[in-house]
Design a protein around this motif. Sequence first.
Motif, PDB file in Angstrom:
ATOM      1  N   TYR A  68       0.733  -1.314   0.136  1.00  0.00           N
ATOM      2  CA  TYR A  68      -0.083  -0.144   0.300  1.00  0.00           C
ATOM      3  C   TYR A  68       0.579   1.400   0.340  1.00  0.00           C
ATOM      4  O   TYR A  68       2.237   0.883   0.277  1.00  0.00           O
ATOM      5  N   ARG A  69      -0.116   2.331  -0.187  1.00  0.00           N
ATOM      6  CA  ARG A  69       0.812   2.925   0.098  1.00  0.00           C
ATOM      7  C   ARG A  69       0.779   4.425   1.110  1.00  0.00           C
ATOM      8  O   ARG A  69      -0.750   4.284   2.076  1.00  0.00           O
ATOM      9  N   LEU A  70       2.380   4.445   2.141  1.00  0.00           N
ATOM     10  CA  LEU A  70       1.801   5.195   3.553  1.00  0.00           C
ATOM     11  C   LEU A  70       1.912   6.088   3.479  1.00  0.00           C
ATOM     12  O   LEU A  70       2.857   6.542   2.518  1.00  0.00           O
ATOM     13  N   ARG A  71       0.949   6.436   3.930  1.00  0.00           N
ATOM     14  CA  ARG A  71       0.762   8.207   4.247  1.00  0.00           C
ATOM     15  C   ARG A  71       1.783   9.499   4.857  1.00  0.00           C
ATOM     16  O   ARG A  71       1.367   8.792   6.424  1.00  0.00           O
ATOM     17  N   THR A  72       2.499   9.780   5.013  1.00  0.00           N
ATOM     18  CA  THR A  72       3.142  11.105   5.392  1.00  0.00           C
ATOM     19  C   THR A  72       3.238  11.798   5.519  1.00  0.00           C
ATOM     20  O   THR A  72       2.490  13.062   4.554  1.00  0.00           O
ATOM     21  N   ALA A  73       3.577  13.136   6.571  1.00  0.00           N
ATOM     22  CA  ALA A  73       3.478  14.365   6.441  1.00  0.00           C
ATOM     23  C   ALA A  73       4.316  14.595   4.927  1.00  0.00           C
ATOM     24  O   ALA A  73       4.380  16.148   4.799  1.00  0.00           O
ATOM     25  N   ARG A  74       4.926  14.502   4.253  1.00  0.00           N
ATOM     26  CA  ARG A  74       6.383  14.311   3.283  1.00  0.00           C
ATOM     27  C   ARG A  74       5.607  13.864   2.013  1.00  0.00           C
ATOM     28  O   ARG A  74       6.690  13.286   1.392  1.00  0.00           O
ATOM     29  N   GLY A  75       4.605  13.132   2.266  1.00  0.00           N
ATOM     30  CA  GLY A  75       3.603  12.756   0.763  1.00  0.00           C
ATOM     31  C   GLY A  75       3.714  11.083   1.194  1.00  0.00           C
ATOM     32  O   GLY A  75       4.004  10.896   1.788  1.00  0.00           O
ATOM     33  N   GLU A  76       3.012  10.491  -0.242  1.00  0.00           N
ATOM     34  CA  GLU A  76       2.902   8.847   0.320  1.00  0.00           C
ATOM     35  C   GLU A  76       4.106   8.214  -0.183  1.00  0.00           C
ATOM     36  O   GLU A  76       4.708   8.432  -1.324  1.00  0.00           O
ATOM     37  N   PHE A  77       4.413   6.978   0.100  1.00  0.00           N
ATOM     38  CA  PHE A  77       5.146   6.108  -0.248  1.00  0.00           C
ATOM     39  C   PHE A  77       5.165   4.992  -0.348  1.00  0.00           C
ATOM     40  O   PHE A  77       4.557   4.357   0.559  1.00  0.00           O
ATOM     41  N   ALA A  93       8.837 -14.681  11.649  1.00  0.00           N
ATOM     42  CA  ALA A  93       8.388 -15.909  12.620  1.00  0.00           C
ATOM     43  C   ALA A  93       9.116 -15.667  13.882  1.00  0.00           C
ATOM     44  O   ALA A  93       9.499 -16.489  14.452  1.00  0.00           O
ATOM     45  N   ARG A  94      10.449 -14.642  13.588  1.00  0.00           N
ATOM     46  CA  ARG A  94      11.631 -14.036  14.883  1.00  0.00           C
ATOM     47  C   ARG A  94      10.500 -13.619  15.710  1.00  0.00           C
ATOM     48  O   ARG A  94      10.989 -13.353  16.546  1.00  0.00           O
ATOM     49  N   GLY A  95       8.961 -12.328  15.124  1.00  0.00           N
ATOM     50  CA  GLY A  95       8.237 -11.514  15.610  1.00  0.00           C
ATOM     51  C   GLY A  95       8.268 -10.276  15.756  1.00  0.00           C
ATOM     52  O   GLY A  95       8.723  -9.692  16.334  1.00  0.00           O
ATOM     53  N   TYR A  96       9.039 -10.486  14.879  1.00  0.00           N
ATOM     54  CA  TYR A  96       9.058  -8.535  14.124  1.00  0.00           C
ATOM     55  C   TYR A  96       7.963  -8.400  12.335  1.00  0.00           C
ATOM     56  O   TYR A  96       8.266  -9.164  11.768  1.00  0.00           O
ATOM     57  N   ARG A  97       7.597  -7.411  12.729  1.00  0.00           N
ATOM     58  CA  ARG A  97       7.089  -6.491  11.704  1.00  0.00           C
ATOM     59  C   ARG A  97       7.780  -6.260  10.981  1.00  0.00           C
ATOM     60  O   ARG A  97       8.602  -4.913  11.304  1.00  0.00           O
ATOM     61  N   THR A  98       8.095  -6.242   9.349  1.00  0.00           N
ATOM     62  CA  THR A  98       9.316  -5.454   8.626  1.00  0.00           C
ATOM     63  C   THR A  98       8.149  -4.877   7.400  1.00  0.00           C
ATOM     64  O   THR A  98       7.117  -4.889   6.621  1.00  0.00           O
ATOM     65  N   VAL A  99       8.807  -3.589   7.481  1.00  0.00           N
ATOM     66  CA  VAL A  99       8.137  -3.041   6.474  1.00  0.00           C
ATOM     67  C   VAL A  99       9.284  -2.270   5.735  1.00  0.00           C
ATOM     68  O   VAL A  99      10.300  -1.751   5.676  1.00  0.00           O
ATOM     69  N   ALA A 100       9.234  -2.754   4.246  1.00  0.00           N
ATOM     70  CA  ALA A 100      10.325  -2.503   2.791  1.00  0.00           C
ATOM     71  C   ALA A 100       9.284  -1.093   2.066  1.00  0.00           C
ATOM     72  O   ALA A 100       8.064  -1.449   2.199  1.00  0.00           O
ATOM     73  N   VAL A 101      10.219  -0.205   2.043  1.00  0.00           N
ATOM     74  CA  VAL A 101       9.988   1.276   1.422  1.00  0.00           C
ATOM     75  C   VAL A 101      10.499   1.107  -0.137  1.00  0.00           C
ATOM     76  O   VAL A 101      11.769   1.056   0.377  1.00  0.00           O
ATOM     77  N   ASP A 102       9.336   1.466  -1.151  1.00  0.00           N
ATOM     78  CA  ASP A 102      10.636   2.432  -2.388  1.00  0.00           C
ATOM     79  C   ASP A 102      10.441   4.134  -2.051  1.00  0.00           C
ATOM     80  O   ASP A 102       9.450   4.582  -1.416  1.00  0.00           O
ATOM     81  N   GLY A 103      11.774   5.032  -1.861  1.00  0.00           N
ATOM     82  CA  GLY A 103      12.060   6.215  -1.403  1.00  0.00           C
ATOM     83  C   GLY A 103      11.626   6.699  -2.355  1.00  0.00           C
ATOM     84  O   GLY A 103      10.951   6.663  -3.587  1.00  0.00           O
ATOM     85  N   ARG A 104      11.746   7.835  -1.916  1.00  0.00           N
ATOM     86  CA  ARG A 104      11.137   8.990  -3.019  1.00  0.00           C
ATOM     87  C   ARG A 104      11.509   8.667  -4.994  1.00  0.00           C
ATOM     88  O   ARG A 104      13.106   8.319  -4.469  1.00  0.00           O
ATOM     89  N   ASP A 123      12.794  12.241   4.356  1.00  0.00           N
ATOM     90  CA  ASP A 123      11.361  10.902   4.563  1.00  0.00           C
ATOM     91  C   ASP A 123      11.847   9.847   5.281  1.00  0.00           C
ATOM     92  O   ASP A 123      10.330   9.289   5.450  1.00  0.00           O
ATOM     93  N   VAL A 124      12.546   9.144   5.533  1.00  0.00           N
ATOM     94  CA  VAL A 124      12.853   8.204   6.391  1.00  0.00           C
ATOM     95  C   VAL A 124      12.022   8.539   7.955  1.00  0.00           C
ATOM     96  O   VAL A 124      11.274   7.839   8.377  1.00  0.00           O
ATOM     97  N   LEU A 125      12.291   9.775   8.182  1.00  0.00           N
ATOM     98  CA  LEU A 125      12.086  10.660   9.734  1.00  0.00           C
ATOM     99  C   LEU A 125       9.983  10.013   9.445  1.00  0.00           C
ATOM    100  O   LEU A 125       9.622  10.219  10.595  1.00  0.00           O
ATOM    101  N   ALA A 126      10.323  10.771   8.570  1.00  0.00           N
ATOM    102  CA  ALA A 126       8.258  10.643   8.253  1.00  0.00           C
ATOM    103  C   ALA A 126       8.007   9.695   7.961  1.00  0.00           C
ATOM    104  O   ALA A 126       6.569   9.469   8.551  1.00  0.00           O
ATOM    105  N   GLN A 127       8.723   8.411   7.207  1.00  0.00           N
ATOM    106  CA  GLN A 127       8.104   7.407   7.764  1.00  0.00           C
ATOM    107  C   GLN A 127       7.757   6.287   8.857  1.00  0.00           C
ATOM    108  O   GLN A 127       6.737   5.942   8.920  1.00  0.00           O
ATOM    109  N   VAL A 128       8.700   6.804   9.770  1.00  0.00           N
ATOM    110  CA  VAL A 128       8.540   6.378  11.193  1.00  0.00           C
ATOM    111  C   VAL A 128       7.449   6.836  11.648  1.00  0.00           C
ATOM    112  O   VAL A 128       6.738   6.330  12.492  1.00  0.00           O
TER     113      VAL A 128
END
Length: 296
Positions: A16-25, A64-75, A98-103
Amino acid sequence: MSRNAVFAPPPDARAYRLRTARGEFAVVDSPVAHGVEPRGTVLMLPGFTGSKEDFTLLHEPLGARGYRTVAVDGRGQYESDGPEHDEAVYAQAELARDVLAQVAALGTRVHLVGHSLGGQIARAAVLFDHAPFESVTLMSSGPARISESQQQRVKLLRDALDTMTMAEVWEVIQAMGPPEEVGGPAVGPGDPQRLRNRWLGTRPAQLFATGRQLCSEPDRVAELADVPLPCHVLSGTYDDTWPVPLLDEMARRLDARRTVIPGAEHSPNTDQPLPTARALADFWDGVSAQRRPARP
């Protein structure tokens, strides 16, 4: 697993597109496996010419080790929007913000993983503000600019983009057999048509700007060493972009955990995904154990 399957997200993942203060990723967001206690969230940044799909084979073993993983296409990478010709928006400082906005949009502190160019963007984000991060892993990403041989190859790519379309450059890359750092379009995961689509989706200005960054990045290891954040340096046993001894020395300067993945080169995430996932999760488990208060 087929090369086609590498581009397909795991069954429970959401694209999906993650909505952030610096746009969608564009992101692929994969949950913790059913019945497993959640241990944290991970944000993964791809390298030069890469995309979020470069981390596809890590999602399930990390879940499987308990970690949610979010991979992103940068701007400007693959499915994330960005201008075709304005290089200013792809300055490293802008990509780090952009990374700070994604977090911030994810709403939780994260373990940050950056592959190659993504590692240098991750470092810049941490140097802006380390508070949103649990840890940082630099995967096949060195202390400063890339090797002389890779600088020459990036320059060849930039020269080609000056005179040819992205589609024409793709054909040249296929014919030449691209270098390691410029190799995402040809040797990354996925069938040729999907790789071509990824290449054509990447904005030329993003490649110009980030290619220059790779060829001119200063050594900021001392700055990162002053940040109170657990650090991990992970690589394969061979790397022509940043030689492995250079990565060893960087890890010593950072007082970082150091992992070398046997049988892997510049992309342990695709060369040897299971041992890479194991090494990442072991590191994060250790970070959590250090943070957890001792029992009386």
